[in-house]
Design an enzyme around this catalytic site. Structure first.
Site, PDB file in Angstrom:
ATOM      1  CG  HIS A 224      -2.065   0.869   1.265  1.00 35.44           C
ATOM      2  ND1 HIS A 224      -2.370   1.724   0.253  1.00 35.44           N
ATOM      3  CD2 HIS A 224      -2.999   1.109   2.244  1.00 35.44           C
ATOM      4  CE1 HIS A 224      -3.432   2.453   0.590  1.00 35.44           C
ATOM      5  NE2 HIS A 224      -3.828   2.097   1.797  1.00 35.44           N
ATOM      6  CG  HIS A 264      -4.049   0.871  -8.162  1.00 39.19           C
ATOM      7  ND1 HIS A 264      -5.402   0.791  -7.892  1.00 39.19           N
ATOM      8  CD2 HIS A 264      -3.539   1.766  -7.276  1.00 39.19           C
ATOM      9  CE1 HIS A 264      -5.681   1.612  -6.896  1.00 39.19           C
ATOM     10  NE2 HIS A 264      -4.567   2.212  -6.497  1.00 39.19           N
ATOM     11  CG  ASP A 319       2.927   4.616  -4.197  1.00 48.31           C
ATOM     12  OD1 ASP A 319       2.728   5.655  -3.557  1.00 48.31           O
ATOM     13  OD2 ASP A 319       2.284   3.565  -4.020  1.00 48.31           O
TER      14      ASP A 319
HETATM   15  N1  COA Z   1       5.270  -5.751 -11.187  1.00 48.33           N
HETATM   16  C1  COA Z   1       5.180  -6.838 -11.964  1.00 48.33           C
HETATM   17  N2  COA Z   1       4.078  -7.632 -12.033  1.00 48.33           N
HETATM   18  C2  COA Z   1       3.025  -7.273 -11.274  1.00 48.33           C
HETATM   19  C3  COA Z   1       3.054  -6.138 -10.463  1.00 48.33           C
HETATM   20  C4  COA Z   1       4.238  -5.361 -10.437  1.00 48.33           C
HETATM   21  N3  COA Z   1       4.344  -4.296  -9.654  1.00 48.33           N
HETATM   22  N4  COA Z   1       1.861  -6.026  -9.826  1.00 48.33           N
HETATM   23  C5  COA Z   1       1.114  -7.063 -10.234  1.00 48.33           C
HETATM   24  N5  COA Z   1       1.829  -7.827 -11.088  1.00 48.33           N
HETATM   25  C6  COA Z   1       1.360  -9.057 -11.729  1.00 48.33           C
HETATM   26  C7  COA Z   1       1.320 -10.197 -10.730  1.00 48.33           C
HETATM   27  O1  COA Z   1       2.557 -10.855 -10.673  1.00 48.33           O
HETATM   28  C8  COA Z   1       0.229 -11.060 -11.289  1.00 48.33           C
HETATM   29  O2  COA Z   1       0.731 -11.780 -12.375  1.00 48.33           O
HETATM   30  P1  COA Z   1       0.313 -13.316 -12.586  1.00 48.33           P
HETATM   31  O3  COA Z   1      -1.172 -13.276 -12.771  1.00 48.33           O
HETATM   32  O4  COA Z   1       1.096 -13.708 -13.799  1.00 48.33           O
HETATM   33  O5  COA Z   1       0.715 -13.998 -11.324  1.00 48.33           O
HETATM   34  C9  COA Z   1      -0.781 -10.042 -11.834  1.00 48.33           C
HETATM   35  O6  COA Z   1      -0.017  -8.871 -12.104  1.00 48.33           O
HETATM   36  C10 COA Z   1      -1.908  -9.690 -10.871  1.00 48.33           C
HETATM   37  O7  COA Z   1      -1.329  -9.387  -9.591  1.00 48.33           O
HETATM   38  P2  COA Z   1      -2.152  -9.372  -8.247  1.00 48.33           P
HETATM   39  O8  COA Z   1      -1.201  -9.476  -7.102  1.00 48.33           O
HETATM   40  O9  COA Z   1      -3.259 -10.373  -8.318  1.00 48.33           O
HETATM   41  O10 COA Z   1      -2.811  -7.949  -8.284  1.00 48.33           O
HETATM   42  P3  COA Z   1      -3.431  -7.211  -7.038  1.00 48.33           P
HETATM   43  O11 COA Z   1      -4.569  -6.442  -7.536  1.00 48.33           O
HETATM   44  O12 COA Z   1      -3.666  -8.109  -5.890  1.00 48.33           O
HETATM   45  O13 COA Z   1      -2.189  -6.297  -6.616  1.00 48.33           O
HETATM   46  C11 COA Z   1      -0.838  -4.581  -5.941  1.00 48.33           C
HETATM   47  C12 COA Z   1      -2.174  -4.946  -6.572  1.00 48.33           C
HETATM   48  C13 COA Z   1      -0.791  -3.067  -5.803  1.00 48.33           C
HETATM   49  C14 COA Z   1      -0.722  -5.209  -4.560  1.00 48.33           C
HETATM   50  C15 COA Z   1       0.316  -5.065  -6.839  1.00 48.33           C
HETATM   51  O14 COA Z   1       0.169  -4.556  -8.138  1.00 48.33           O
HETATM   52  C16 COA Z   1       1.689  -4.739  -6.300  1.00 48.33           C
HETATM   53  O15 COA Z   1       2.205  -5.479  -5.457  1.00 48.33           O
HETATM   54  N6  COA Z   1       2.332  -3.620  -6.782  1.00 48.33           N
HETATM   55  C17 COA Z   1       3.607  -3.195  -6.315  1.00 48.33           C
HETATM   56  C18 COA Z   1       3.433  -2.429  -4.999  1.00 48.33           C
HETATM   57  C19 COA Z   1       2.800  -1.082  -5.216  1.00 48.33           C
HETATM   58  O16 COA Z   1       3.205  -0.301  -6.053  1.00 48.33           O
HETATM   59  N7  COA Z   1       1.809  -0.781  -4.387  1.00 48.33           N
HETATM   60  C20 COA Z   1       1.166   0.534  -4.353  1.00 48.33           C
HETATM   61  C21 COA Z   1      -0.228   0.480  -4.888  1.00 48.33           C
HETATM   62  S1  COA Z   1      -0.897   2.134  -4.966  1.00 48.33           S
END
Ligand code: COA
Length: 382
Positions: A224, A264, A319
Site C-alpha cells: 500500500h 493497482h 507511487d
Molecule cells: N510488477 C510486476 N508484475 C506485477 C506487479 C508489479 N508491480 N503487480 C502485479 N503484477 C502481476 C502479478 O505478478 C500477477 O501476475 P500473474 O497473474 O502472472 O501472477 C498479476 O499482475 C496480478 O497481480 P495481483 O497481485 O493479483 O494484483 P493485485 O490487484 O492483488 O495487486 C498490488 C495490486 C498493488 C498489490 C500489486 O500490483 C503490487 O504489489 N504492486 C507493487 C506495490 C505497489 O506499487 N503498491 C502501491 C499500490 S498504490
C-alpha cells in the site's frame, strides 16, 4: 447470501460514498465530482480538506476561517514530544512513530467524552489530528538529527508550514506548491486498504483517533503506502549498480520481482495521479537541471510498456513518480509514506464520518476449513 469466496474483497461493494469517484479502466479520479487534475491545479490542500469534510468547496471567507482553525491546532503537547524522543532513542521507524504519537494525541483531546454520533465533534477531532500530523513528523525528523523541533507557524499554509518545520527554512513557492499538490493527490481514494481499515474501526463507533491510528498501520505496508519509498530505493539501487534502468527492470522481471510503483487493484491503466506527478517531475528536473530520476523512471516505464505490462493492466501508480518529486524537495526517503498518511488522514476522517452517519457494523464471514469436534487430550498425555 452467496457463499462464493471473494479473496481480498476484490470487486465487493460494501457501502455507498459521495467522496471519491474512480474509473479504473480509463484512469479517472474525482473528489466529490471534481476531477483530480482540476483540483491539483486550482485548489490548495486546505480547500480539498474542506471539500472532503464539508461537501463543497469553500468561498474565501470560509477558507480563511477553516485554514485559521487548522493552523491553530498544529501545536502538540510536550508529552508527545517526549514520546518522540524516546522513540528516536529506540531507533523506531517513522511510520511506527507516527502511529504511536497519533494514538497518544487522544489523551489531550479537549472533547474526550464527545458523543460518537456528534459528527461535528468528530470533524473537530479530525481537524486536530490532521493539523498535528505534520508537527509530529517534522519533530521526529529533527529529533533524530539531534535538533530541536520547531514551533509551527500559523501564518504559513499547511504544506508550507510542514516544509518549514522540517527544514527550518520557509520553502520557495515552487516547493510549497509542489508539496501542496502532492498532498491533494493523495488525500482520498475510495475504499483502499487503509481507508477501509479506518472505516471498519469507525463502524464500531470507536473514536476517530482509533480509526486514524489503524489507518496509519494499514498504510505502512509495502503493498500500500510503503511502495513510494520502495520506488526511491529502487532508483538509488539502480544508480549505485552498474546496470542501466532497463537492464535492472529486465533482471527484476526475470527474477519475478514486482516492480514497485506498478500495478493497482483498481486502476488497470496509468493512474491519473501518476500522470500529474510525472509532469511535476519534468518541471522540477528542468528547473534544477537534474533529470536523473526522471530519466530512470521514464526509461523503465517505456521498457515495461513495450513488454506489454500496461496492456495486461499493470501500469504506473501514484507511487512511481511521487518519491522522485519528494527527493527534489529534499524530503528524506523514509518520510514518504508518513507524508502519504499526512494527506490521506483527510480522506480517512471524511470516510469514517460519512460512514458513521448511516452506520452498520462491519462484520463479514469466513468459511471455516479446520477440523471439527476434536477432543482435548490432557496436557500430560499430549
Ligand atoms: N510488477 C510486476 N508484475 C506485477 C506487479 C508489479 N508491480 N503487480 C502485479 N503484477 C502481476 C502479478 O505478478 C500477477 O501476475 P500473474 O497473474 O502472472 O501472477 C498479476 O499482475 C496480478 O497481480 P495481483 O497481485 O493479483 O494484483 P493485485 O490487484 O492483488 O495487486 C498490488 C495490486 C498493488 C498489490 C500489486 O500490483 C503490487 O504489489 N504492486 C507493487 C506495490 C505497489 O506499487 N503498491 C502501491 C499500490 S498504490
Amino acid at each position: 447470501m452467496s457463499d462464493e469466496l471473494q479473496r481480498g474483497l476484490e470487486g465487493v461493494l460494501v457501502a455507498e460514498s459521495d467522496l471519491s469517484y474512480i474509473d479504473g479502466e480509463v484512469g479517472e479520479l474525482q473528489y466529490r465530482g471534481y476531477p483530480i487534475e482540476d483540483l491539483a491545479r486550482n485548489a490548495t490542500f486546505e480547500e480539498v480538506l474542506y471539500l472532503l469534510w464539508h461537501g463543497e468547496l469553500p468561498d474565501r471567507d470560509a477558507l480563511a476561517a477553516f485554514s485559521e482553525s487548522l493552523a491553530a491546532e498544529h501545536a502538540v503537547d510536550d508529552a508527545v514530544i517526549e514520546t518522540l524522543e524516546r522513540l528516536v532513542e529506540a531507533d523506531e521507524r517513522p511510520m511506527a512513530a507516527l502511529r504511536t504519537a497519533v494514538s497518544q494525541l487522544s489523551a489531550s483531546d479537549p472533547e474526550p467524552d464527545a458523543d460518537p454520533e456528534d459528527f461535528e465533534a468528530s470533524l473537530r477531532k479530525g481537524r486536530r489530528i490532521t493539523a498535528k500530523i505534520p508537527t509530529i513528523l517534522a519533530a521526529f525528523d529533527r529529533l533524530r538529527q539531534g535538533k530541536e523541533p520547531l514551533e509551527p507557524r500559523e501564518d504559513l499554509s499547511y504544506a508550507g508550514n510542514f516544509l518549514y518545520m522540517l527544514t527550518g527554512a520557509e520553502p520557495d513557492d515552487v516547493s510549497e506548491e509542489t508539496f501542496d499538490m502532492a498532498l491533494t493527490l493523495h488525500a482520498d481514494h475510495g475504499f483502499n486498504a487503509s481507508t477501509f481499515t479506518s472505516i471498519v474501526i469507525g463502524s464500531t463507533m470507536a473514536d476517530l483517533y482509533s480509526s486514524v491510528t489503524g489507518g496509519i498501520g494499514a498504510l505502512s505496508g509495502p503493498l500500500h503506502g510503503g511502495a513510494n519509498q520502495d520506488v526511491m530505493e529502487m532508483l538509488f539501487e539502480i544508480d549505485e549498480s552498474d546496470k542501466d534502468p532497463v537492464q535492472w527492470a529486465k533482471d527484476a522481471r526475470n527474477d519475478g520481482v514486482r516492480i514497485p510503483g506498478w500495478g493497482h487493484r483498481v486502476y488497470k491503466t496509468k493512474d491519473p495521479r501518476a500522470k500529474i506527478l510525472q509532469g511535476k517531475l519534468e518541471d522540477l528536473a528542468a528547473a534544477s537541471g537534474g533529470s536523473k530520476w526522471l530519466d530512470y523512471t521514464t526509461e523503465i516505464e517505456a521498457y515495461l510498456t513495450d513488454e506489454g505490462l500496461v496492456e495486461k493492466g499493470i501500469a504506473p501508480n501514484v507511487d512511481f513518480y511521487s518519491g522522485s518529486v519528494y527527493d527534489h524537495l529534499g524530503i528524506p526517503m523514509d518520510l514518504y509514506t508518513p507524508i502519504f498518511a499526512m494527506s490521506r488522514a483527510g480522506g480517512w476522517i471524511a470516510h469514517v464520518v460519512e460512514y458513521q452517519e448511516d452506520n452498520r457494523l462491519i462484520r463479514p464471514l469466513s468459511r471455516y476449513t479446520g477440523p471439527r469436534d476434536q477432543e482435548v487430550t490432557p496436557i500430560d498425555e499430549r
